[in-house]
Design a protein around this motif. Structure first.
Motif, short mmCIF file in Angstrom:
data_model
loop_
_atom_site.label_atom_id
_atom_site.label_comp_id
_atom_site.label_asym_id
_atom_site.label_seq_id
_atom_site.Cartn_x
_atom_site.Cartn_y
_atom_site.Cartn_z
N VAL A 271 0.86 -1.09 0.14
CA VAL A 271 0.13 -0.07 0.04
C VAL A 271 1.04 1.13 -0.27
O VAL A 271 1.93 1.41 0.77
CB VAL A 271 -0.97 -0.07 1.20
N VAL A 272 0.61 2.04 -0.88
CA VAL A 272 1.43 3.40 -1.20
C VAL A 272 0.50 4.56 -1.07
O VAL A 272 -0.63 4.64 -1.52
CB VAL A 272 2.11 3.25 -2.34
N ALA A 273 1.08 5.66 -0.61
CA ALA A 273 0.33 6.93 -0.44
C ALA A 273 1.25 8.12 -0.72
O ALA A 273 2.57 8.11 -0.63
CB ALA A 273 -0.40 7.25 1.19
N ALA A 274 0.67 9.04 -1.49
CA ALA A 274 1.62 10.22 -1.97
C ALA A 274 0.30 11.33 -2.36
O ALA A 274 -0.81 11.26 -2.20
CB ALA A 274 2.09 9.89 -3.38
N ASP A 275 0.99 12.44 -2.60
CA ASP A 275 0.10 13.65 -2.81
C ASP A 275 -0.27 13.87 -4.41
O ASP A 275 -0.84 14.73 -4.49
CB ASP A 275 0.97 14.95 -2.19
N ARG A 276 -0.05 12.84 -4.90
CA ARG A 276 -0.44 12.99 -6.41
C ARG A 276 -0.31 11.57 -7.05
O ARG A 276 0.41 10.62 -6.36
CB ARG A 276 0.56 13.81 -7.23
N PRO A 277 -0.95 11.33 -8.15
CA PRO A 277 -0.86 9.89 -8.91
C PRO A 277 0.56 9.38 -9.31
O PRO A 277 1.40 10.50 -9.44
CB PRO A 277 -2.13 10.35 -10.01
N PRO A 278 0.68 8.33 -9.52
CA PRO A 278 2.30 7.82 -10.03
C PRO A 278 2.58 8.75 -11.25
O PRO A 278 3.63 9.05 -11.58
CB PRO A 278 1.95 6.36 -10.49
N ALA A 279 1.78 8.83 -12.17
CA ALA A 279 2.16 9.66 -13.34
C ALA A 279 2.56 10.79 -13.20
O ALA A 279 3.44 11.47 -14.21
CB ALA A 279 0.97 9.82 -14.42
N ASP A 280 2.41 11.62 -12.29
CA ASP A 280 2.97 13.01 -11.95
C ASP A 280 4.06 12.94 -10.91
O ASP A 280 4.48 14.03 -10.68
CB ASP A 280 1.78 13.85 -11.21
N LEU A 281 4.64 11.74 -10.80
CA LEU A 281 5.77 11.77 -9.75
C LEU A 281 6.80 11.55 -10.66
O LEU A 281 7.50 10.55 -10.78
CB LEU A 281 5.64 10.47 -8.64
N ASP A 390 -0.94 19.86 -11.89
CA ASP A 390 -2.39 20.12 -11.69
C ASP A 390 -2.72 20.87 -12.77
O ASP A 390 -3.98 20.69 -13.18
CB ASP A 390 -2.39 21.03 -10.30
N ILE A 391 -2.11 21.65 -13.42
CA ILE A 391 -2.51 22.75 -14.47
C ILE A 391 -2.92 21.70 -15.74
O ILE A 391 -3.79 21.59 -16.36
CB ILE A 391 -1.62 23.48 -15.01
N GLN A 392 -1.58 20.72 -16.03
CA GLN A 392 -2.05 19.91 -17.13
C GLN A 392 -3.28 18.99 -16.86
O GLN A 392 -3.94 18.65 -17.89
CB GLN A 392 -0.79 18.97 -17.23
N ARG A 393 -3.50 18.45 -15.65
CA ARG A 393 -4.61 17.83 -15.28
C ARG A 393 -5.83 18.45 -15.58
O ARG A 393 -6.84 17.66 -16.32
CB ARG A 393 -4.64 17.00 -14.07
N VAL A 394 -5.73 19.48 -15.09
CA VAL A 394 -7.41 20.35 -15.16
C VAL A 394 -7.61 20.75 -16.72
O VAL A 394 -8.61 20.59 -17.02
CB VAL A 394 -7.20 21.60 -14.35
N VAL A 395 -6.51 21.47 -17.33
CA VAL A 395 -6.62 21.55 -18.60
C VAL A 395 -7.10 20.61 -19.65
O VAL A 395 -8.09 20.70 -20.34
CB VAL A 395 -5.32 22.47 -19.40
N SER A 396 -6.47 19.36 -19.43
CA SER A 396 -6.61 18.04 -20.14
C SER A 396 -8.26 17.73 -20.06
O SER A 396 -8.94 17.57 -21.10
CB SER A 396 -5.82 16.93 -19.77
N LYS A 397 -8.75 17.96 -18.90
CA LYS A 397 -9.88 17.41 -18.45
C LYS A 397 -10.92 18.33 -19.08
O LYS A 397 -12.03 18.00 -19.57
CB LYS A 397 -10.19 17.35 -16.83
N HIS A 398 -10.82 19.78 -18.94
CA HIS A 398 -11.62 20.83 -19.42
C HIS A 398 -11.82 20.66 -20.93
O HIS A 398 -13.13 21.03 -21.31
CB HIS A 398 -11.01 22.12 -18.92
N ALA A 426 0.77 27.96 -16.43
CA ALA A 426 2.08 27.71 -15.66
C ALA A 426 2.76 28.77 -15.63
O ALA A 426 3.40 29.08 -14.30
CB ALA A 426 2.71 26.66 -16.48
N LYS A 427 2.89 29.63 -16.19
CA LYS A 427 3.57 30.88 -16.20
C LYS A 427 3.06 31.99 -15.22
O LYS A 427 3.56 32.46 -14.43
CB LYS A 427 3.84 31.80 -17.60
N LYS A 474 -8.60 29.10 -13.49
CA LYS A 474 -7.60 29.55 -12.37
C LYS A 474 -8.22 29.26 -11.15
O LYS A 474 -7.70 28.76 -10.13
CB LYS A 474 -7.50 31.00 -12.43
N ARG A 475 -9.74 29.53 -11.21
CA ARG A 475 -10.23 29.13 -9.61
C ARG A 475 -10.67 27.71 -9.45
O ARG A 475 -10.46 27.28 -8.35
CB ARG A 475 -11.79 29.73 -9.75
N MET A 476 -10.58 26.71 -10.53
CA MET A 476 -10.78 25.41 -10.56
C MET A 476 -9.27 24.78 -9.91
O MET A 476 -9.29 23.92 -9.05
CB MET A 476 -10.87 24.67 -11.88
#
Length: 479
Positions: A271-281, A390-398, A426-427, A474-476
């Motif tokens: 069992v592993v815990a982290a602050d983000r999914p494996p793809a983002d590590l 986080d930005i890549q994840r939110v933009v991809s989903k949107h 990101a900037k 930005k709010r998301m």
């Protein structure tokens, strides 16, 4: 202030302040077993039960402790930590204690049997320091019974219970189980609840933070006992690793990957815990990210109002067991739940602060006192630190594209515009430089990033609807 002759009363007051500042979980993990020994020649001597705890406190909390001791005692030059097993040897165990002072030899599972008399000195040292080999500290309060369930964490709780209830030899349902969430949302609580429940069933369990794992591995290399270290890790039934995002170093990662593969291939649970999914590590080796992603990934979301309300009520009830007569009205509980919104840990801290103010000032805990006591906590809370992942994840989903699309060389309009928006965000929202942003978007040149930023700024100036969409993103990201 009346000072106790040996300073122990002042140490108790310092611990009370640390409990309020750090919260119950952090305080219990790192300070509950620290003892005040002496104050000699402007040097405070504290003792701890393990070498790991000594190193952790020296690197993380020495400066804060020095400030607190100086407030209580005046001139304090330094703080020294000692390991109690080295300070208080057991009569007749000279060989074991001499061995204990050598570099760490071997890591064994938390419920390993003590060594028998007459074994080699190294085994005797291991037996004399079982608590140091027990992994990272476990908080007895982190059980399934004290975990407050809600919509945001229900799946994680169900998966954790399934792992904890599995019997040795039974097929592993999902392996590894990977929990990811922001700070303070219950990852550590669930991992430790699994550890407590599995140990109660007689399983060989080891709970470690990633930093503890790195420390033990380096110690094993220094002691030339790396092989025994590896064998001990691979002989357990259940391995729990917390804060995976902090696992650093190529050699350490390689060894952890080998251990992970060995346990999973042997039908042992991980069992592993982290602050983000494996793809983002991104600091992890690609093979390890792939292996971690091959199990069950569960995201623990931020608590909604109903869950926050129940967390505060649960925390108040738990505090009443040690603080008879504690009174918090429903209105105060509701106010805390509505205004402390980031995490369960912050909710715990809010209740701790209210209780401390009540005990130290004698004022009743009403809305006026709550607003005054928590104003500083709410005002000084740091804004959320947005990551490029986080930005890549939110933009991809949107925009209904994949992260791979954002990093690819595709030039279709459906991909180019989201990519430019992600670069602009990101900037705007991170401290990363243009070259670094370019590297994080498929190794693009910094001039490409600059063009994207200027393009989005021009479009937002000319098109109000587009500007509103950017603000929504930005709010998301700030939610």
């Amino acid at each position: 202030m009346t000072r106790s002759p040996d300073g122990r009363d002042e140490w108790e007051r310092i611990k009370a302040r640390l409990r309020v500042e750090l919260g119950e979980d952090v305080f219990t993990s790192w300070f509950a077993r620290v003892e005040f020994e002496t104050l000699v020649d402007e040097t405070v001597h504290l003792s701890v039960p393990t070498r790991f705890l000594k190193n952790w406190l020296q690197s993380r909390y020495r400066d804060r402790l020095l400030v607190l001791f100086r407030e209580s005692f005046g001139t304090i030059a330094q703080i020294e930590f000692s390991v109690r097993s080295a300070m208080r040897p057991v009569p007749g165990a000279r060989e074991a204690n001499e061995a204990a002072r050598r570099p760490t030899p071997v890591l064994v599972a938390s419920n390993a049997e003590p060594s028998r008399a007459g074994t080699a000195p190294r085994a005797a040292a291991t037996a004399g320091r079982d608590d140091e080999f027990a992994g990272s500290p476990l908080d007895a309060r982190h059980s399934f019974e004290t975990f407050v369930e809600g919509r945001s964490n229900g799946l994680a709780l169900a998966a954790a219970r399934r792992v904890a209830e599995s019997r040795p030899g039974e097929p592993v349902a999902f392996n590894p189980l990977y929990l990811h969430a922001s700070v303070g949302l219950g990852k550590t609580h669930l991992l430790q609840a699994i550890a407590h429940a599995a140990k109660a069933e007689g399983r060989k369990v080891l709970y470690l933070t990633a930093e503890h794992f790195m420390y033990r591995f380096v110690q094993a290399l220094m002691a030339q006992s790396a092989i025994a270290f590896k064998e001990a890790l691979r002989g357990i039934d259940l391995l729990l690793i917390d804060d995976m995002q902090f696992l650093q170093g190529k050699q350490v990662q390689q060894e952890f990957c080998h251990t992970l593969n060995s346990l999973i291939d042997g039908a042992r649970q991980v069992v592993v815990a982290a602050d983000r999914p494996p793809a983002d590590l991104e600091m992890l080796d690609e093979r390890m990210r792939s292996r971690l992603a091959g199990g069950l990934l569960v995201d623990i979301g931020a608590p909604d109002l109903d869950l926050r309300r129940r967390i505060v009520a649960h925390r108040v009830e738990a505090t009443r067991k040690t603080t008879p007569g504690l009174m918090l009205s429903a209105a105060v509980i509701e106010w805390v739940a509505e205004n402390v919104i980031s995490s369960a840990r912050d909710l715990d801290g809010a209740v701790n602060r209210l209780v401390a103010h009540n005990q130290l000032t004698g004022r009743p805990i009403d809305l006026e006192m709550a607003e005054a006591a928590l104003r500083d906590l709410l005002r000084t809370r740091e804004p959320k630190k947005v990551k490029i992942e986080d930005i890549q994840r939110v933009v991809s989903k949107h925009f209904n594209v994949t992260k791979a699309d954002l990093l690819s060389a595709r030039r279709t309009r459906t991909v180019v515009r989201p990519r430019q928006i992600a670069m602009y965000l990101a900037k705007a929202l991170t401290p990363r430089s243009l070259p670094e942003i370019g590297r994080r978007f498929g190794n693009r040149d910094h001039t490409t990033v600059l063009h994207a930023v200027r393009k989005i700024e021009e479009m937002a100036t000319a098109d109000r609807g587009f500007a509103d969409e950017i603000e929504m993103l930005k709010r998301m990201l700030d939610a």
